[in-house]
Design a protein around this motif. Sequence first.
Motif, PDB file in Angstrom:
ATOM      1  N   SER A  43      44.889  34.423  38.900  1.00  0.00           N
ATOM      2  CA  SER A  43      45.182  35.576  40.335  1.00  0.00           C
ATOM      3  C   SER A  43      45.260  34.982  41.643  1.00  0.00           C
ATOM      4  CB  SER A  43      44.221  36.490  40.144  1.00  0.00           C
ATOM      5  OG  SER A  43      42.884  35.831  40.834  1.00  0.00           O
ATOM      6  N   LEU A  44      45.533  33.557  41.458  1.00  0.00           N
ATOM      7  CA  LEU A  44      45.637  32.562  42.824  1.00  0.00           C
ATOM      8  C   LEU A  44      46.910  33.125  43.493  1.00  0.00           C
ATOM      9  CD1 LEU A  44      43.724  30.857  44.320  1.00  0.00           C
ATOM     10  CD2 LEU A  44      45.200  28.847  43.420  1.00  0.00           C
ATOM     11  N   GLN A  58      40.559  26.875  46.613  1.00  0.00           N
ATOM     12  CA  GLN A  58      40.931  28.042  45.656  1.00  0.00           C
ATOM     13  C   GLN A  58      39.819  29.364  45.798  1.00  0.00           C
ATOM     14  OE1 GLN A  58      41.095  26.065  41.927  1.00  0.00           O
ATOM     15  NE2 GLN A  58      43.125  25.576  42.062  1.00  0.00           N
ATOM     16  N   ALA A  59      38.584  28.884  45.804  1.00  0.00           N
ATOM     17  CA  ALA A  59      37.610  29.891  45.909  1.00  0.00           C
ATOM     18  C   ALA A  59      37.563  30.659  47.280  1.00  0.00           C
ATOM     19  CB  ALA A  59      36.050  29.331  45.717  1.00  0.00           C
ATOM     20  N   PRO A 109      42.163  29.486  38.700  1.00  0.00           N
ATOM     21  CA  PRO A 109      42.158  30.993  38.658  1.00  0.00           C
ATOM     22  C   PRO A 109      43.727  31.252  38.481  1.00  0.00           C
ATOM     23  CG  PRO A 109      41.024  30.192  40.529  1.00  0.00           C
ATOM     24  CD  PRO A 109      41.657  29.100  39.851  1.00  0.00           C
ATOM     25  N   GLU A 152      34.685  36.052  37.260  1.00  0.00           N
ATOM     26  CA  GLU A 152      35.565  35.612  36.262  1.00  0.00           C
ATOM     27  C   GLU A 152      36.709  34.504  36.725  1.00  0.00           C
ATOM     28  OE1 GLU A 152      35.165  36.424  33.036  1.00  0.00           O
ATOM     29  OE2 GLU A 152      33.445  37.395  33.501  1.00  0.00           O
ATOM     30  N   SER A 153      36.708  34.591  38.080  1.00  0.00           N
ATOM     31  CA  SER A 153      37.986  33.723  38.574  1.00  0.00           C
ATOM     32  C   SER A 153      37.839  32.462  38.108  1.00  0.00           C
ATOM     33  CB  SER A 153      37.404  33.645  40.093  1.00  0.00           C
ATOM     34  OG  SER A 153      37.648  35.064  40.893  1.00  0.00           O
ATOM     35  N   LEU A 206      40.716  32.941  47.302  1.00  0.00           N
ATOM     36  CA  LEU A 206      40.343  34.209  46.777  1.00  0.00           C
ATOM     37  C   LEU A 206      39.334  35.234  47.219  1.00  0.00           C
ATOM     38  CD1 LEU A 206      39.860  32.852  42.951  1.00  0.00           C
ATOM     39  CD2 LEU A 206      41.799  34.219  43.973  1.00  0.00           C
ATOM     40  N   ARG A 207      38.431  34.547  48.058  1.00  0.00           N
ATOM     41  CA  ARG A 207      37.463  35.338  48.818  1.00  0.00           C
ATOM     42  C   ARG A 207      37.970  36.002  49.975  1.00  0.00           C
ATOM     43  NH1 ARG A 207      34.850  34.868  53.552  1.00  0.00           N
ATOM     44  NH2 ARG A 207      35.527  32.951  54.010  1.00  0.00           N
ATOM     45  N   SER A 245      39.752  38.833  46.233  1.00  0.00           N
ATOM     46  CA  SER A 245      40.021  38.489  44.892  1.00  0.00           C
ATOM     47  C   SER A 245      38.958  38.001  43.789  1.00  0.00           C
ATOM     48  CB  SER A 245      41.383  37.869  44.448  1.00  0.00           C
ATOM     49  OG  SER A 245      42.328  38.786  45.092  1.00  0.00           O
ATOM     50  N   LEU A 246      37.878  37.234  44.735  1.00  0.00           N
ATOM     51  CA  LEU A 246      36.884  36.329  44.262  1.00  0.00           C
ATOM     52  C   LEU A 246      35.904  37.291  43.350  1.00  0.00           C
ATOM     53  CD1 LEU A 246      35.863  33.663  43.961  1.00  0.00           C
ATOM     54  CD2 LEU A 246      34.493  33.999  45.945  1.00  0.00           C
ATOM     55  N   SER A 247      35.670  36.812  42.026  1.00  0.00           N
ATOM     56  CA  SER A 247      34.996  37.375  41.102  1.00  0.00           C
ATOM     57  C   SER A 247      34.365  36.238  40.227  1.00  0.00           C
ATOM     58  CB  SER A 247      35.784  38.728  40.309  1.00  0.00           C
ATOM     59  OG  SER A 247      36.551  37.825  39.295  1.00  0.00           O
TER      60      SER A 247
END
Length: 291
Positions: free
Chosen positions: A84-85, A264-265, A82, A277-278, A268-269, A273-275
């Motif tokens: 955006s991490l 990582q997921a 990702p 597209e991540s 983001l969650r 920010s999790l989507s």
Amino acid sequence: SLQKALAVRIKTLEKEESNIRQRIANGRAAKLELIRLQTQLSQARHDRLAVEQGEHDALSLLAVLLGKRSAGFELVEDLAVPASLPKTKKEALAAAMSQRPEILKARALEKAASDRTEIARGERRPQVHLVSRIQTTAGGSLGQSYDDGQIGVQLSFPLFDGSIRSHRVDQAALEHRRSELQVEDLDNQMTAEVEQAFGGLSEARSRLEVAAQGEREAVEALRIEGLRYDNGESTITDLLAAEAALWSATVNRLQAGFDIAVQQARLLRVTGSLSPESFKPRSLEPAKTGG
């Protein structure tokens, strides 16, 4: 990945089984060595079946979650990291505080409760009103009329209302305090979640480095043990132990890599920010062109 590693392991054991049979035929090995290797080989084949069944079950579950009737689809294995991490814990916490919908909702409710408290308190204060009036008055024998205008200031303040206004203020203040505590609780909860997710990702990355180094060492140890066994300097037990150690090291490396993707997921969650597209597959990413 486990299936590929198991395929290599089984192939290696089958090759060693053939070598031991030749050794037995030449009187250089005992049948007990063949039995021990076949036990290891049988276990490896069982592990492969278990992994295949696990993959089938996971795909079936995924098909149900996607609303499909069958698991007739292929997964993309090459997932991108990702973009955006968050790089630091401070950055991750700032993202969580500004993006998580539950904290944004709690802050909006706290602001509304604060406004209601101020309104309730305002009802207890003296109030000043500006009043004005304009009227036209007709009179006289000639039908004449004249305008009459008035303007003034009106001051009012509550004298006695049976403590109704005081109770309203107390109730509004209580709701405001409850909203503040909810915001504070969410702040603490999200801080803990971010710290756990960020720490879990750092730990998984460190574990991957250690596991990769352990796998390299296990490969070398198996190579050396194979040479020693071929020269009659060790037993089949030592060789199989080295082979089992390599398998364990490979499993540890694959598990660490899997845990990194999970962490990582998770990070983001918890930052909001999790989507979908991540983790866009690299094969689907737009090609970069030079300028």
